[in-house]
Design an enzyme around this catalytic site. Structure first.
Site, PDB file in Angstrom:
ATOM      1  N   SER A 143       0.944  -1.027  -0.042  1.00  0.00           N
ATOM      2  CA  SER A 143       0.112   0.039  -0.007  1.00  0.00           C
ATOM      3  C   SER A 143       0.838   1.331   0.018  1.00  0.00           C
ATOM      4  O   SER A 143       2.011   1.184   0.533  1.00  0.00           O
ATOM      5  CB  SER A 143      -0.846   0.115   1.352  1.00  0.00           C
ATOM      6  N   TYR A 156      -1.606  -1.050  10.567  1.00  0.00           N
ATOM      7  CA  TYR A 156      -1.900  -1.559   9.285  1.00  0.00           C
ATOM      8  C   TYR A 156      -0.787  -0.852   8.357  1.00  0.00           C
ATOM      9  O   TYR A 156      -0.061  -1.570   7.536  1.00  0.00           O
ATOM     10  CB  TYR A 156      -3.001  -0.890   8.607  1.00  0.00           C
TER      11      TYR A 156
END
Length: 250
Positions: A143, A156
């Site tokens: 990401s 995360y």
């Protein structure tokens, strides 16, 4: 288009969103896709849609945070289809959205088990089969958060940074076996997984001005990066992390 004809492509987290879009695109290019997630109904629906379009798909459930489940997925794929040509680690967990100081331990544990342990072990299992074949491609979904930590997404983001480092390590150590390993770094994408951001007007007002293209992506706009990295057009590319982010990291 049949550039992946006779290739077996295994995709985790494939019941919806980016994973489902990846599955459809590989199937459209001739691959036999193995769609996997915790949701049997979800992967059955994706497999049926692929079959209805004339493609090849097999649905096998897997909880990416569970060792036995990961081993079962790889074993069943090899038993049913004989090989794994492309392994796409796409399943992810992001159970907590809030201040780093208030994250509960169960959310910490789940994020690590799925996003770090799961990716590492799944890459090992698929890589062991690819070593026997002396060929294969592993692609990890990281990401942009792996490069720039997302607000209220502390662990995360850290897990996605770990995936980038993991990608580089596997690329260096597996190249001798004919295995290429790369990562895709999606930016803000319109999925249920990202709903905490995409359905939050305050967050969108903060994030969208940072994206030069001025909008979030659709899953179908992320999926072609995986096709490219798995294809012969990328046969001299390994160890890279490819942003698909509308210019966010530029």
């Amino acid at each position: 288009m049949t550039q992946f004809k006779d290739k077996v492509v295994l995709i985790t987290g494939a019941s919806r969103g980016i994973g489902a879009a990846i599955a459809h695109q590989f199937a459209d290019h001739g691959a036999h896709v193995v769609v996997s997630s915790r949701s049997q109904d979800g992967i059955d629906a994706v497999a049926k849609a692929i079959h209805d379009d004339g493609g090849l798909a097999t649905a096998i459930t897997c909880h990416n945070g569970d060792q036995a489940s990961r081993e079962h997925l790889i074993q069943q794929t090899i038993e049913q289809l004989g090989r794994i040509d492309v392994m796409i680690n796409n399943a992810a967990a992001n159970p907590y959205f809030g201040n780093v100081l208030d994250m509960g331990f169960e959310a910490i544990k789940k994020t690590i088990e799925v996003n770090i342990e799961g990716y590492f072990h799944m890459s090992q299992l698929a890589g062991q089969q690819m070593r026997k074949q002396q060929s294969g491609v592993i692609i990890n979904t990281s990401s942009v958060n792996g490069k720039v930590a997302g607000f209220n997404q502390s662990l995360y983001s850290a897990s996605k940074a770990a995936i980038i480092s993991m990608t580089e390590s596997f690329a260096k150590e597996c190249a001798q076996f004919g295995i290429r390993v790369n990562a895709v770094l999606p930016g803000l994408t319109d999925t249920k997984f990202a709903a905490a951001l995409t359905q939050n007007e305050a967050m969108l007002k903060m994030i969208l001005p940072q994206i030069p293209l001025g909008r979030m992506a659709q899953p179908e706009e992320i999926a072609p990066a995986y096709l490219f990295l798995a294809s012969d057009a990328a046969k001299y590319i390994t160890g890279v992390s490819l942003p698909v982010d509308g210019g966010f990291l530029a």
